[in-house]
Design a protein around this motif. Structure first.
Motif, mmCIF file in Angstrom:
data_model
loop_
_atom_site.group_PDB
_atom_site.id
_atom_site.type_symbol
_atom_site.label_atom_id
_atom_site.label_comp_id
_atom_site.label_asym_id
_atom_site.label_seq_id
_atom_site.Cartn_x
_atom_site.Cartn_y
_atom_site.Cartn_z
ATOM 1 N N PRO A 231 16.879 44.147 38.964
ATOM 2 C CA PRO A 231 15.658 43.428 39.357
ATOM 3 C C PRO A 231 14.384 43.844 38.649
ATOM 4 O O PRO A 231 13.491 43.008 38.451
ATOM 5 N N PHE A 232 14.243 45.108 38.246
ATOM 6 C CA PHE A 232 12.993 45.539 37.609
ATOM 7 C C PHE A 232 12.648 44.674 36.405
ATOM 8 O O PHE A 232 11.472 44.361 36.162
ATOM 9 N N PHE A 233 13.665 44.302 35.647
ATOM 10 C CA PHE A 233 13.401 43.597 34.391
ATOM 11 C C PHE A 233 12.780 42.220 34.608
ATOM 12 O O PHE A 233 12.084 41.708 33.730
ATOM 13 N N SER A 234 13.017 41.617 35.740
ATOM 14 C CA SER A 234 12.470 40.284 36.010
ATOM 15 C C SER A 234 11.157 40.326 36.795
ATOM 16 O O SER A 234 10.561 39.283 37.063
ATOM 17 N N LEU A 235 10.695 41.524 37.167
ATOM 18 C CA LEU A 235 9.419 41.632 37.871
ATOM 19 C C LEU A 235 8.277 41.241 36.942
ATOM 20 O O LEU A 235 8.285 41.575 35.764
ATOM 21 N N PRO A 236 7.262 40.555 37.457
ATOM 22 C CA PRO A 236 6.095 40.256 36.625
ATOM 23 C C PRO A 236 5.217 41.495 36.495
ATOM 24 O O PRO A 236 5.220 42.358 37.371
ATOM 25 N N PRO A 237 4.444 41.607 35.422
ATOM 26 C CA PRO A 237 3.462 42.695 35.337
ATOM 27 C C PRO A 237 2.313 42.428 36.292
ATOM 28 O O PRO A 237 2.101 41.271 36.683
ATOM 29 N N PRO A 238 1.583 43.498 36.703
ATOM 30 C CA PRO A 238 1.694 44.875 36.227
ATOM 31 C C PRO A 238 2.900 45.595 36.820
ATOM 32 O O PRO A 238 3.244 45.383 37.992
ATOM 33 N N LYS A 239 3.519 46.441 36.034
ATOM 34 C CA LYS A 239 4.638 47.235 36.529
ATOM 35 C C LYS A 239 4.805 48.466 35.648
ATOM 36 O O LYS A 239 4.469 48.470 34.463
ATOM 37 N N SER A 240 5.301 49.528 36.269
ATOM 38 C CA SER A 240 5.573 50.772 35.552
ATOM 39 C C SER A 240 6.805 51.405 36.174
ATOM 40 O O SER A 240 7.187 51.090 37.308
ATOM 41 N N THR A 241 7.429 52.313 35.447
ATOM 42 C CA THR A 241 8.675 52.898 35.924
ATOM 43 C C THR A 241 8.885 54.279 35.298
ATOM 44 O O THR A 241 8.042 54.769 34.556
ATOM 45 N N GLY A 242 10.030 54.907 35.608
ATOM 46 C CA GLY A 242 10.309 56.240 35.090
ATOM 47 C C GLY A 242 11.713 56.676 35.436
ATOM 48 O O GLY A 242 12.587 55.851 35.735
ATOM 49 N N ARG A 243 11.918 57.999 35.452
ATOM 50 C CA ARG A 243 13.238 58.552 35.735
ATOM 51 C C ARG A 243 13.693 58.300 37.169
ATOM 52 O O ARG A 243 14.880 58.438 37.468
ATOM 53 N N GLU A 244 12.750 57.972 38.051
ATOM 54 C CA GLU A 244 13.136 57.687 39.436
ATOM 55 C C GLU A 244 14.138 56.536 39.500
ATOM 56 O O GLU A 244 14.982 56.480 40.387
ATOM 57 N N ILE A 245 14.033 55.617 38.548
ATOM 58 C CA ILE A 245 14.943 54.475 38.491
ATOM 59 C C ILE A 245 15.970 54.663 37.387
ATOM 60 O O ILE A 245 17.177 54.630 37.627
ATOM 61 N N PHE A 246 15.495 54.846 36.161
ATOM 62 C CA PHE A 246 16.393 54.849 35.008
ATOM 63 C C PHE A 246 16.837 56.269 34.681
ATOM 64 O O PHE A 246 16.168 57.010 33.970
ATOM 65 N N ASN A 247 17.994 56.621 35.234
ATOM 66 C CA ASN A 247 18.555 57.954 35.057
ATOM 67 C C ASN A 247 20.070 57.852 34.967
ATOM 68 O O ASN A 247 20.647 56.749 35.028
ATOM 69 N N SER A 248 20.725 58.992 34.807
ATOM 70 C CA SER A 248 22.183 58.995 34.632
ATOM 71 C C SER A 248 22.906 58.438 35.842
ATOM 72 O O SER A 248 23.936 57.748 35.710
ATOM 73 N N GLU A 249 22.393 58.709 37.032
ATOM 74 C CA GLU A 249 23.024 58.191 38.241
ATOM 75 C C GLU A 249 22.974 56.662 38.264
ATOM 76 O O GLU A 249 23.939 55.994 38.660
ATOM 77 N N TRP A 250 21.829 56.106 37.850
ATOM 78 C CA TRP A 250 21.697 54.651 37.780
ATOM 79 C C TRP A 250 22.729 54.073 36.824
ATOM 80 O O TRP A 250 23.429 53.111 37.143
ATOM 81 N N LEU A 251 22.855 54.659 35.646
ATOM 82 C CA LEU A 251 23.814 54.172 34.665
ATOM 83 C C LEU A 251 25.246 54.298 35.168
ATOM 84 O O LEU A 251 26.045 53.352 35.064
ATOM 85 N N ASN A 252 25.578 55.445 35.737
ATOM 86 C CA ASN A 252 26.947 55.680 36.195
ATOM 87 C C ASN A 252 27.378 54.695 37.272
ATOM 88 O O ASN A 252 28.572 54.404 37.415
ATOM 89 N N SER A 253 26.410 54.167 38.019
ATOM 90 C CA SER A 253 26.756 53.200 39.073
ATOM 91 C C SER A 253 27.293 51.892 38.499
ATOM 92 O O SER A 253 27.890 51.086 39.214
ATOM 93 N N TYR A 254 27.086 51.674 37.194
ATOM 94 C CA TYR A 254 27.576 50.460 36.539
ATOM 95 C C TYR A 254 28.866 50.701 35.749
ATOM 96 O O TYR A 254 29.439 49.758 35.213
ATOM 97 N N LEU A 255 29.316 51.953 35.664
ATOM 98 C CA LEU A 255 30.469 52.286 34.843
ATOM 99 C C LEU A 255 31.715 52.482 35.697
ATOM 100 O O LEU A 255 31.638 52.955 36.827
ATOM 101 N N HIS A 256 32.863 52.135 35.125
ATOM 102 C CA HIS A 256 34.127 52.390 35.847
ATOM 103 C C HIS A 256 34.810 53.654 35.343
ATOM 104 O O HIS A 256 35.823 54.077 35.905
ATOM 105 N N GLY A 257 34.285 54.262 34.267
ATOM 106 C CA GLY A 257 34.784 55.549 33.806
ATOM 107 C C GLY A 257 35.748 55.476 32.643
ATOM 108 O O GLY A 257 36.127 56.514 32.070
ATOM 109 N N LYS A 258 36.162 54.286 32.250
ATOM 110 C CA LYS A 258 37.121 54.146 31.159
ATOM 111 C C LYS A 258 36.480 53.631 29.871
ATOM 112 O O LYS A 258 37.163 53.423 28.869
ATOM 113 N N GLU A 259 35.173 53.444 29.899
ATOM 114 C CA GLU A 259 34.485 52.940 28.710
ATOM 115 C C GLU A 259 34.462 53.994 27.605
ATOM 116 O O GLU A 259 34.378 55.188 27.868
#
Length: 366
Positions: A231-259
């Motif tokens: 959802p962040f990518f479709s939010l209109p500006p103004p907007k800011s972000t950081g490691r609170e959202i985009f981190n290894s845990e966020w990425l791992n939630s999309y992976l099944h482990g065999k990539e």
């Protein structure tokens, strides 16, 4: 004292180290006189990363790290002055961004924390320090970031051409400089932050030099599609972000482990490219010139992909405009310090969402 000389210090989301810039504002166009870089060691990076999440005895650890960082900032300033041959007595002030460990700009709970003991830094250097730039903008209802677009306007604004400045640090952000519209700027998503973390995890290297590892992989279409749907990518500006959202845990939630790790890296590079390019096409399709700065500007594979995604537009590094892409943010915080010392606002309400222009930062007089 030469009142035109300022120092800017930036240690960003990438956690690679400390950028320090000596700037002369004596002329209509500010001049970058000298630069200096001090690398973070692995132990310090790990301690800083740990503070991005809830943990034991956070206040104590944060205070100790603030002191440690300030001593490193002072070492970096000493290195800069020694390299330039300029005396500390000739510096009006240091603008120190500090090290961000939390950035939560939403709603009434808004806050942003940058580590660094500005009082200690002033004591160690004998130079006035301006710090805590984000808090006043947040108090005025803004997101406290990005703050650099105001500097982009001063140094890169053109009376006829619509320019876009893309800063690709840990997080990527965009500044629109149009002669016909007000300045707009916002964080558009991860720049290097996910690529660096994935590269370190699987290769032991802090970053993917020139994108060579990503180039050996193939994009995973279904993974890219899922990431882009966040959802962040479709939010209109103004907007800011950081490691609170985009981190290894966020990425791992999309992976099944065999990539394949290299295929994930290729996909992450494409994610950074697509979120930048889509933001430009959506909000600023008429823009003529794109200029890139930040660490990602030195990733040849990323820049090539960005040129393809922005086909029809001129894409260059800010180097061609006279500002080295590696030193943009340190340069900007020297300028922000000057704004504060001169009691001039440093934010842009259209960028941060603040209720009005505000003088940013707290001053620690030498």
């Amino acid at each position: 004292m030469r009142e035109s000389l300022y120092i800017g210090i930036m240690s960003g989301t990438s956690l690679d180290g400390i950028d320090v810039a000596l700037v002369d504002f004596n002329f209509p166009t500010p001049s970058l006189i000298e630069t200096y870089f001090l690398v973070y060691d692995q132990y310090l990076r790990e301690k800083l990363l740990a503070l991005n999440q809830v943990g034991y005895d956070e206040l104590h650890r944060a205070a100790l790290l603030s002191n440690q960082l300030s001593r490193l900032y002072a070492d970096a300033v000493e290195g800069l002055l020694s390299k330039s041959g300029v005396s500390s007595q000739n510096i009006t002030a240091i603008g120190c961004h500090g090290q961000t460990v939390r950035h939560c700009p939403q709603s009434e709970r808004a806050y942003s924390i940058q580590l660094g003991n500005a009082a200690l830094l002033s004591e160690l250097t004998g130079i006035t320090v301006v710090a805590d730039f984000r808090s006043r903008d947040i108090a005025a209802g803004g997101q406290g970031a990005p703050l650099v677009p105001a500097f982009h306007q001063v140094i890169f604004g053109h009376t006829e051409k619509h320019r876009i400045i893309v800063n690709i640090g840990g997080i990527a952000n965009i500044t629109s400089l149009s002669p016909r519209r007000e300045v707009i700027g916002f964080d558009c998503g991860p720049g290097n932050i996910l690529m660096d973390a994935w590269c370190l995890q699987h290769t032991g290297s802090l970053y993917d030099h020139n994108g060579y590892w990503a180039e050996t992989g193939c994009i995973i279409p279904e993974l890219l599609e899922a990431l882009l749907a966040f959802p962040f990518f479709s939010l209109p500006p103004p907007k800011s972000t950081g490691r609170e959202i985009f981190n290894s845990e966020w990425l791992n939630s999309y992976l099944h482990g065999k990539e394949s790790p290299r295929n994930v890296q290729a996909t992450l590079l494409k994610l950074s490219v697509e979120t930048i390019a889509q933001s430009i096409w959506l909000h600023f399709p008429e823009a003529e010139e794109i200029y890139v700065c930040g660490g990602g500007a030195r990733n040849g594979k990323l820049i090539d992909e960005l040129k393809t995604a922005l086909s029809g537009k001129e894409v260059n590094l800010t180097d061609v405009l006279g500002v080295d892409a590696d030193w943009m943010e340190a340069f900007a915080f020297a300028w922000l310090a000057k704004q504060t010392i001169n009691k001039v606002p440093g934010n842009l309400p259209a960028v941060t969402g603040a209720q009005g222009c505000r003088i940013l930062g707290a001053i620690y007089t030498a």
